[in-house]
Scaffold this active site. Structure first.
Site, PDB file in Angstrom:
ATOM      1  N   LYS A 178       1.076  -1.315   0.506  1.00 37.83           N
ATOM      2  CA  LYS A 178       0.099  -0.059   0.058  1.00 37.83           C
ATOM      3  C   LYS A 178       1.109   1.652  -0.246  1.00 37.83           C
ATOM      4  O   LYS A 178       1.455   1.854   0.916  1.00 37.83           O
ATOM      5  CB  LYS A 178      -0.763   0.420   1.366  1.00 37.83           C
ATOM      6  CG  LYS A 178      -2.146   0.780   1.290  1.00 37.83           C
ATOM      7  CD  LYS A 178      -2.853   1.300   2.117  1.00 37.83           C
ATOM      8  CE  LYS A 178      -2.135   2.501   3.353  1.00 37.83           C
ATOM      9  NZ  LYS A 178      -1.865   4.056   2.867  1.00 37.83           N
ATOM     10  N   GLY A 231       6.807   4.936   8.271  1.00 39.28           N
ATOM     11  CA  GLY A 231       5.754   6.117   7.982  1.00 39.28           C
ATOM     12  C   GLY A 231       5.658   6.903   9.629  1.00 39.28           C
ATOM     13  O   GLY A 231       7.405   7.114  10.255  1.00 39.28           O
ATOM     14  N   SER A 232       4.946   7.177  10.370  1.00 41.04           N
ATOM     15  CA  SER A 232       5.110   7.845  11.383  1.00 41.04           C
ATOM     16  C   SER A 232       5.547   7.311  12.285  1.00 41.04           C
ATOM     17  O   SER A 232       4.078   6.602  12.794  1.00 41.04           O
ATOM     18  CB  SER A 232       3.414   8.915  11.874  1.00 41.04           C
ATOM     19  OG  SER A 232       2.624   8.302  12.016  1.00 41.04           O
ATOM     20  N   GLU A 253      10.139   1.042  10.164  1.00 43.54           N
ATOM     21  CA  GLU A 253      11.167   2.653  10.170  1.00 43.54           C
ATOM     22  C   GLU A 253      10.405   3.989  10.095  1.00 43.54           C
ATOM     23  O   GLU A 253       9.224   3.843   9.483  1.00 43.54           O
ATOM     24  CB  GLU A 253      11.380   3.072   8.689  1.00 43.54           C
ATOM     25  CG  GLU A 253      11.818   1.158   8.946  1.00 43.54           C
ATOM     26  CD  GLU A 253      13.576   1.389   8.848  1.00 43.54           C
ATOM     27  OE1 GLU A 253      14.500   2.266   9.578  1.00 43.54           O
ATOM     28  OE2 GLU A 253      14.484   0.273   9.020  1.00 43.54           O
ATOM     29  N   CYS A 287      13.201  11.466   6.392  1.00 42.28           N
ATOM     30  CA  CYS A 287      13.696  11.538   7.183  1.00 42.28           C
ATOM     31  C   CYS A 287      14.599  11.176   8.279  1.00 42.28           C
ATOM     32  O   CYS A 287      14.911  11.361   9.158  1.00 42.28           O
ATOM     33  CB  CYS A 287      12.848  10.015   8.075  1.00 42.28           C
ATOM     34  SG  CYS A 287      13.841   8.488   7.130  1.00 42.28           S
ATOM     35  N   GLU A 389       8.499  15.929  16.279  1.00 40.28           N
ATOM     36  CA  GLU A 389       9.342  16.046  14.352  1.00 40.28           C
ATOM     37  C   GLU A 389       8.172  16.960  13.740  1.00 40.28           C
ATOM     38  O   GLU A 389       7.094  16.674  13.990  1.00 40.28           O
ATOM     39  CB  GLU A 389       8.543  14.631  13.541  1.00 40.28           C
ATOM     40  CG  GLU A 389       9.315  14.424  12.427  1.00 40.28           C
ATOM     41  CD  GLU A 389       9.288  13.365  11.532  1.00 40.28           C
ATOM     42  OE1 GLU A 389       8.428  12.302  11.804  1.00 40.28           O
ATOM     43  OE2 GLU A 389      10.373  12.511  10.981  1.00 40.28           O
TER      44      GLU A 389
HETATM   45  P1  NAD Z   1       2.257   8.159   8.207  1.00 41.89           P
HETATM   46  O1  NAD Z   1       2.436   7.345   9.573  1.00 41.89           O
HETATM   47  O2  NAD Z   1       1.376   8.876   8.263  1.00 41.89           O
HETATM   48  O3  NAD Z   1       1.530   6.753   6.929  1.00 41.89           O
HETATM   49  C1  NAD Z   1       2.085   5.746   6.116  1.00 41.89           C
HETATM   50  C2  NAD Z   1       2.035   5.191   5.732  1.00 41.89           C
HETATM   51  O4  NAD Z   1       1.081   4.725   6.477  1.00 41.89           O
HETATM   52  C3  NAD Z   1       1.140   5.432   4.887  1.00 41.89           C
HETATM   53  O5  NAD Z   1       0.846   4.676   3.508  1.00 41.89           O
HETATM   54  C4  NAD Z   1      -0.468   5.599   5.334  1.00 41.89           C
HETATM   55  O6  NAD Z   1      -1.858   5.282   4.634  1.00 41.89           O
HETATM   56  C5  NAD Z   1      -0.107   4.241   6.293  1.00 41.89           C
HETATM   57  N1  NAD Z   1      -1.160   3.756   7.577  1.00 41.89           N
HETATM   58  C6  NAD Z   1      -1.214   5.649   8.344  1.00 41.89           C
HETATM   59  N2  NAD Z   1      -2.155   4.586   9.405  1.00 41.89           N
HETATM   60  C7  NAD Z   1      -1.974   3.318   9.261  1.00 41.89           C
HETATM   61  C8  NAD Z   1      -2.676   3.008  10.622  1.00 41.89           C
HETATM   62  N3  NAD Z   1      -3.535   2.829  11.405  1.00 41.89           N
HETATM   63  N4  NAD Z   1      -2.708   0.860   9.687  1.00 41.89           N
HETATM   64  C9  NAD Z   1      -2.047   0.447   8.407  1.00 41.89           C
HETATM   65  N5  NAD Z   1      -1.620   1.611   8.156  1.00 41.89           N
HETATM   66  C10 NAD Z   1      -1.738   3.161   8.436  1.00 41.89           C
HETATM   67  O7  NAD Z   1       3.262   8.739   8.045  1.00 41.89           O
HETATM   68  P2  NAD Z   1       4.137   9.937   6.505  1.00 41.89           P
HETATM   69  O8  NAD Z   1       2.744  11.044   7.205  1.00 41.89           O
HETATM   70  O9  NAD Z   1       3.005   9.332   5.475  1.00 41.89           O
HETATM   71  O10 NAD Z   1       5.374   9.724   6.496  1.00 41.89           O
HETATM   72  C11 NAD Z   1       6.088  10.660   6.917  1.00 41.89           C
HETATM   73  C12 NAD Z   1       6.527  10.118   8.412  1.00 41.89           C
HETATM   74  O11 NAD Z   1       7.241   8.812   8.438  1.00 41.89           O
HETATM   75  C13 NAD Z   1       7.866  10.991   9.646  1.00 41.89           C
HETATM   76  O12 NAD Z   1       6.884  10.293  10.472  1.00 41.89           O
HETATM   77  C14 NAD Z   1       9.192  10.029   8.661  1.00 41.89           C
HETATM   78  O13 NAD Z   1      10.308  10.362   8.955  1.00 41.89           O
HETATM   79  C15 NAD Z   1       8.676   9.026   8.688  1.00 41.89           C
HETATM   80  N6  NAD Z   1       9.483   8.873   7.747  1.00 41.89           N
HETATM   81  C16 NAD Z   1      10.179   7.430   8.362  1.00 41.89           C
HETATM   82  C17 NAD Z   1      11.459   6.757   7.445  1.00 41.89           C
HETATM   83  C18 NAD Z   1      12.219   5.920   7.557  1.00 41.89           C
HETATM   84  O14 NAD Z   1      13.171   5.051   7.325  1.00 41.89           O
HETATM   85  N7  NAD Z   1      12.103   5.787   9.389  1.00 41.89           N
HETATM   86  C19 NAD Z   1      11.204   7.478   5.919  1.00 41.89           C
HETATM   87  C20 NAD Z   1      10.302   8.215   5.125  1.00 41.89           C
HETATM   88  C21 NAD Z   1       9.366   8.764   6.531  1.00 41.89           C
END
Ligand code: NAD
Length: 485
Positions: A178, A231-232, A253, A287, A389
């Protein structure tokens, strides 16, 4: 090949592009113009069920296919990504707001590199053997897990999507993936590329939609045995709470609040050039960006003058134009969040040295979401601005007197993803690297990546490591076989 983008995007299930079973869609917005320019499937557990069914069927032969066959298909996907660089980069820019030159130089080349890397990697993947002298010999089998879920964010859409999918497929798994609902188009185009490259139907299934509706359905489905999530930290926590009681393998991550530690003896121009990149690259939405800049007291004023002067030269504008160094923020919601964070910094009595406001861009981008690169000083380590962040073009600067103080400031957050250290003193660089609580440390560089190295965070920045053998180990189950002699 013809990479046409339909107005209504479709899921990729069992080798077919099909609409969401609910018939529901959500708007796709170009953040540089504010226009709705497409519709994204609002998928749910029914689409996940269909994808699981397709993946189960495909797993029977994909899991035992010769590695050379997997190599050929994955390598062909890499070639097709390269051949379609222009179309993919444009898709990324329209979805994400990032400068087109950046998508062409970084995002798309890295997406093909991910496939090429794991295509060749699987040809060299080997397992251990443990010999018990004259008693027995053990060998380790590493077998594909089955169906795995890969969930990725919007900041580096195809780059991070493929970083998960490629090792999962190479290891012989079937994948339900996804992309972020904020940046879905490059994943939709990848489906067409995979079909053209000859990836068997059902081996990769791509579902679009929101975290709560389809993301959680992937995480909780009993047939999906491992979840790789980027993600977050907040979403990571929620995902862990669903997956952990079901004993699924998890790789998380997550977010960062990375320190950039600058000592007085650093190589000035190189440090400054890279600090601009690590502060504001991709509008600060990486990130690994260094959002807390820590500077040795004796050079603080000189750094401040030069850094502010260089930052003011960054042109914020239409991401399609080559002269735009900064594009749009990814979405209205995120744009408003960043502006709120800047207001918080002001309330915390931070001094805005440059930026601090939204930018009105003329013409096509008049309704886009743009923010001036922002530098803030005068905040203590414990305030919200230095703890949470922001994930935008906003950095703080703080001074330190000693190496100990630099380390104390560097480690004073809940995060531990990445850090940069700038010094010519090799002993100090290594000493500090060993003590900074981050999974990734760069000495006199930033974002210099070798795909073989372990990648991931400490503390609230994640669990597990991606990259190289780590990724192939994550996407396989180890089984020990003991033979008595
Ligand atoms: P997000 O967590 O809102 O979403 C990431 C993904 O997870 C999206 O596809 C979203 O639809 C999905 N998602 C959200 N809630 C979910 C749930 N309850 N169950 C399953 N899937 C869910 O993050 P974002 O706003 O898309 O990205 C930014 C964040 O990602 C920042 O915090 C950043 O630091 C982090 N990030 C980390 C890395 C790393 O390698 N550590 C790399 C890139 C981004």
């Amino acid at each position: 090949m013809d990479l046409k983008i339909a107005y209504h995007l479709e899921n990729y299930i069992g080798g077919n592009l099909i609409g969401p079973l609910s018939g529901k869609f959500i708007d796709n917005v170009n953040p540089a113009t504010g226009e709705v320019y497409g519709q994204i499937p609002d998928s749910n557990e029914k689409d996940v069920e269909a994808a699981v069914h397709a993946a189960q069927k495909a797993f029977i032969s994909w899991s035992v296919s010769p590695v050379e066959e997997r190599f050929k298909i994955l390598n062909r996907i890499a070639e097709l990504i390269d051949e379609n660089l222009e179309a993919l980069a444009l898709a990324e820019t329209n979805d994400n707001g990032k400068p087109l030159w950046l998508a062409k130089e970084v995002d798309i080349p890295r997406a093909s590199a991910n496939f090429r890397f794991f295509a060749t990697g699987i040809m060299h993947f080997a397992t251990e053997s443990h010999n018990m002298e004259d008693k027995a010999v053990n060998y380790t089998l590493r077998q594909p897990i089955g169906i795995v879920g890969c969930i990725s964010p919007w900041n580096l859409p195809l780059y991070l999507f493929t970083w998960k999918i490629a090792p999962a497929l190479a290891a012989g798994n079937c994948v339900i993936a996804k992309p972020s609902e904020v940046t879905p188009v490059s994943a939709y185009l990848l489906a067409k590329i995979c079909k053209e490259a000859g990836l068997p139907d059902g081996v990769l299934n791509i579902l679009h939609g929101t975290g709560p509706n389809v993301g959680e359905a992937i995480v909780s489905h009993p047939a999906i045995k491992a979840i790789s999530f980027t993600g977050s930290t907040k979403a990571g926590e929620r995902i862990a709470s669903i997956a952990a009681p079901k004993f699924k393998k998890l790789s998380l991550e997550l977010g960062g609040k990375n320190p950039n530690i600058i000592f007085a003896d650093c190589e000035w121009e190189k440090m400054l050039f890279n600090t601009i990149r690590s502060s504001f690259g991709n509008q600060g939405q990486i990130c690994l960006c260094g959002s807390r800049i820590l500077i040795e007291e004796s050079i603080y004023e000189k750094f401040k003058t030069d850094f502010v002067a260089w930052t003011k030269k960054l042109t914020v504008g239409d991401p399609l134009l080559a002269e735009s160094k900064q594009g749009a923020i990814v979405s209205k919601v995120h744009y408003e969040k960043i502006l709120r964070c800047i207001e918080t910094a002001k309330q915390e009595e931070g001094k805005i040295l440059c930026g601090g406001t939204a930018v009105k861009v003329e013409g096509r981008c008049a309704n886009g979401y743009f923010i001036q690169p922002t530098i803030i000083e005068g905040l203590n380590q414990n305030c919200q601005t230095n703890q949470e962040e922001i994930f935008g073009p906003v950095v703080t600067i703080q001074s330190f007197k000693t190496e100990e103080e630099a380390l104390q400031l560097a480690n004073a957050t809940q995060y531990g993803l990445a850090a940069s250290i700038w010094t010519k003193d090799i002993s100090r660089a290594n000493r500090v690297a060993a003590k900074v609580e981050s999974g990734i440390i760069w000495i006199n560089c930033w974002l210099l990546r070798d795909l073989r190295t372990p990648f991931g965070g400490l503390k609230n920045s994640g669990v597990g490591r991606e990259g190289g053998w780590e990724a192939l180990k994550f996407f396989t189950e180890a089984k020990n076989v003991c033979i008595q002699l």
